[in-house]
Design an enzyme around this catalytic site. Structure first.
Site, PDB file in Angstrom:
ATOM      1  N   PHE A  58     -14.621   3.261   8.615  1.00 10.67           N
ATOM      2  CA  PHE A  58     -13.281   3.542   8.095  1.00 10.67           C
ATOM      3  C   PHE A  58     -13.221   3.544   6.566  1.00 10.67           C
ATOM      4  CE2 PHE A  58     -13.522  -1.069   8.887  1.00 10.67           C
ATOM      5  CZ  PHE A  58     -13.093  -1.600   7.668  1.00 10.67           C
ATOM      6  N   ARG A  89       3.357  -6.732   9.534  1.00  9.13           N
ATOM      7  CA  ARG A  89       2.594  -5.683  10.234  1.00  9.13           C
ATOM      8  C   ARG A  89       3.095  -5.492  11.659  1.00  9.13           C
ATOM      9  NH1 ARG A  89      -3.194  -7.521   7.620  1.00  9.13           N
ATOM     10  NH2 ARG A  89      -3.227  -6.073   5.855  1.00  9.13           N
ATOM     11  N   ARG A 120      -1.042 -14.446   4.450  1.00  8.69           N
ATOM     12  CA  ARG A 120      -1.677 -13.743   5.574  1.00  8.69           C
ATOM     13  C   ARG A 120      -0.872 -13.939   6.854  1.00  8.69           C
ATOM     14  NH1 ARG A 120      -6.397 -10.947   4.364  1.00  8.69           N
ATOM     15  NH2 ARG A 120      -7.031 -10.838   6.518  1.00  8.69           N
ATOM     16  N   GLU A 146      -9.610 -11.263  -7.086  1.00  6.35           N
ATOM     17  CA  GLU A 146      -8.804 -10.038  -6.993  1.00  6.35           C
ATOM     18  C   GLU A 146      -7.702 -10.027  -8.050  1.00  6.35           C
ATOM     19  OE1 GLU A 146      -9.561  -9.190  -2.217  1.00  6.35           O
ATOM     20  OE2 GLU A 146      -7.551  -9.740  -2.881  1.00  6.35           O
ATOM     21  N   TYR A 203     -12.552  -2.683  -2.470  1.00  5.91           N
ATOM     22  CA  TYR A 203     -12.983  -2.629  -1.072  1.00  5.91           C
ATOM     23  C   TYR A 203     -14.509  -2.548  -0.925  1.00  5.91           C
ATOM     24  CZ  TYR A 203      -8.224  -2.266   0.835  1.00  5.91           C
ATOM     25  OH  TYR A 203      -6.922  -2.523   1.224  1.00  5.91           O
ATOM     26  N   ASN A 240      -1.306  -0.102   7.552  1.00  6.11           N
ATOM     27  CA  ASN A 240      -0.773  -1.439   7.857  1.00  6.11           C
ATOM     28  C   ASN A 240      -0.045  -2.095   6.681  1.00  6.11           C
ATOM     29  OD1 ASN A 240      -3.050  -1.984   6.387  1.00  6.11           O
ATOM     30  ND2 ASN A 240      -3.991  -3.371   7.876  1.00  6.11           N
ATOM     31  N   LYS A 242       0.829  -1.194   0.000  1.00  5.68           N
ATOM     32  CA  LYS A 242       0.000   0.000   0.000  1.00  5.68           C
ATOM     33  C   LYS A 242       0.878   1.264   0.000  1.00  5.68           C
ATOM     34  CE  LYS A 242      -3.816  -2.206   2.590  1.00  5.68           C
ATOM     35  NZ  LYS A 242      -4.386  -2.279   3.976  1.00  5.68           N
ATOM     36  N   HIS A 281      -1.838  -5.411   1.605  1.00  7.52           N
ATOM     37  CA  HIS A 281      -3.109  -6.119   1.440  1.00  7.52           C
ATOM     38  C   HIS A 281      -2.794  -7.514   0.937  1.00  7.52           C
ATOM     39  CE1 HIS A 281      -7.123  -7.286   0.114  1.00  7.52           C
ATOM     40  NE2 HIS A 281      -6.518  -7.757  -0.964  1.00  7.52           N
ATOM     41  N   THR A 326      -4.638  -7.949  10.822  1.00  2.00           N
ATOM     42  CA  THR A 326      -5.009  -6.635  10.284  1.00  2.00           C
ATOM     43  C   THR A 326      -4.553  -5.493  11.199  1.00  2.00           C
ATOM     44  OG1 THR A 326      -6.943  -7.694   9.305  1.00  2.00           O
ATOM     45  CG2 THR A 326      -6.987  -5.290   9.455  1.00  2.00           C
TER      46      THR A 326
HETATM   47  P1  IDP Z   1      -7.129  -7.111   5.847  1.00  2.00           P
HETATM   48  O1  IDP Z   1      -6.423  -6.056   5.035  1.00  2.00           O
HETATM   49  O2  IDP Z   1      -6.241  -7.706   6.897  1.00  2.00           O
HETATM   50  O3  IDP Z   1      -7.804  -8.169   4.982  1.00  2.00           O
HETATM   51  P2  IDP Z   1      -9.814  -5.990   6.302  1.00  2.00           P
HETATM   52  O4  IDP Z   1     -10.654  -6.249   7.500  1.00  2.00           O
HETATM   53  O5  IDP Z   1     -10.219  -6.621   5.004  1.00  2.00           O
HETATM   54  O6  IDP Z   1      -8.301  -6.370   6.678  1.00  2.00           O
HETATM   55  O7  IDP Z   1      -9.744  -4.414   6.115  1.00  2.00           O
HETATM   56  C1  IDP Z   1      -9.188  -3.861   4.947  1.00  2.00           C
HETATM   57  C2  IDP Z   1      -8.284  -2.723   5.325  1.00  2.00           C
HETATM   58  O8  IDP Z   1      -9.076  -1.682   5.851  1.00  2.00           O
HETATM   59  C3  IDP Z   1      -7.255  -3.027   6.403  1.00  2.00           C
HETATM   60  O9  IDP Z   1      -6.086  -3.650   5.921  1.00  2.00           O
HETATM   61  C4  IDP Z   1      -6.974  -1.644   6.938  1.00  2.00           C
HETATM   62  O10 IDP Z   1      -6.061  -0.943   6.080  1.00  2.00           O
HETATM   63  C5  IDP Z   1      -8.330  -0.975   6.828  1.00  2.00           C
HETATM   64  N1  IDP Z   1      -9.063  -1.048   8.097  1.00  2.00           N
HETATM   65  C6  IDP Z   1      -9.710  -2.120   8.610  1.00  2.00           C
HETATM   66  N2  IDP Z   1     -10.265  -1.830   9.807  1.00  2.00           N
HETATM   67  C7  IDP Z   1      -9.957  -0.526  10.038  1.00  2.00           C
HETATM   68  C8  IDP Z   1     -10.240   0.374  11.106  1.00  2.00           C
HETATM   69  O11 IDP Z   1     -10.881   0.033  12.105  1.00  2.00           O
HETATM   70  N3  IDP Z   1      -9.741   1.646  10.993  1.00  2.00           N
HETATM   71  C9  IDP Z   1      -9.017   2.066   9.906  1.00  2.00           C
HETATM   72  N4  IDP Z   1      -8.728   1.245   8.877  1.00  2.00           N
HETATM   73  C10 IDP Z   1      -9.188  -0.025   8.942  1.00  2.00           C
HETATM   74 MG    MG Z   2      -9.411  -7.993   3.709  1.00  2.00          MG
END
Ligand code: IDP
Ligand code: MG
Length: 150
Positions: A57, A102, A85, A126, A49, A112, A9, A115, A91
């Site tokens: 968020f 991470r 993962r 994807e 997304y 973070n 990212k 992706h 996450t």
């Molecule tokens: P992932 O990237 O580990 O699959 P997801 O739950 O799919 O996690 O969320 C996608 C992305 O959205 C996360 O990687 C993070 O960048 C962002 N995100 C998820 N939850 C939050 C939050 O509570 N606050 C801000 N950003 C968030």
């Molecule tokens: Mg995800």
């Protein structure tokens, strides 16, 4: 062979962690199938997304992913989704296992670094969303038989 989309990212690119992420995936034994350095459009970000639309968020997430270039890649290997993962970590960086990307490089969920696809089905979906068919290379490495059991 199972595939996963991986994005470094904008924060990962800006912090010069591109090589670090690629290096970890390479050393894990995974095989690269495609890569491009790109600026993400709002339309692609929203499609990628879509599942998070409506969450608190979401707007920040779209702004984050479109804010600067990303490195998009497809990696393949046995159980690649679970393997990547694990290499990325949870996450929320504070919940990510020590030694994961991470954990080692991030503090906040909204910054973070990476992706990765969360299921083999989403890996395929994807990969198809981010890459044209002829941008993904089918190939084998001499080392494959030393890394892949079958
Ligand atoms: P992932 O990237 O580990 O699959 P997801 O739950 O799919 O996690 O969320 C996608 C992305 O959205 C996360 O990687 C993070 O960048 C962002 N995100 C998820 N939850 C939050 C939050 O509570 N606050 C801000 N950003 C968030
Ligand atoms: Mg995800």
């Amino acid at each position: 062979m199972e595939r996963s989309l991986v994005l470094v990212k904008p924060d990962g690119v800006q912090r010069s962690l591109l090589g670090e992420v690629i290096s970890r995936l390479e050393r894990r034994g995974l095989r690269l199938a495609g890569a491009k350095f790109m600026q993400v459009s709002k339309a692609l970000a929203e499609e990628h997304y879509a599942i998070h639309k409506g969450k608190p968020f979401y707007d920040g997430l779209i702004a984050y992913i479109t804010s600067a270039p990303v490195m998009a890649m497809v990696w393949e290997g046995p159980n690649v989704v679970a393997a990547i993962r694990q290499t990325m970590g949870a996450t929320h960086p504070l919940e990510a296992a020590p030694g994961s990307i991470r954990h080692d490089f991030a503090l906040e969920v909204g910054r973070n670094i990476t992706h990765a696809s969360d299921s083999p089905e989403n890996g395929e979906q994807e990969a198809a969303l981010w890459f044209k068919q002829d941008e993904l290379i089918s190939w084998s490495r001499d080392a494959d038989r030393w890394i892949f059991e079958k």
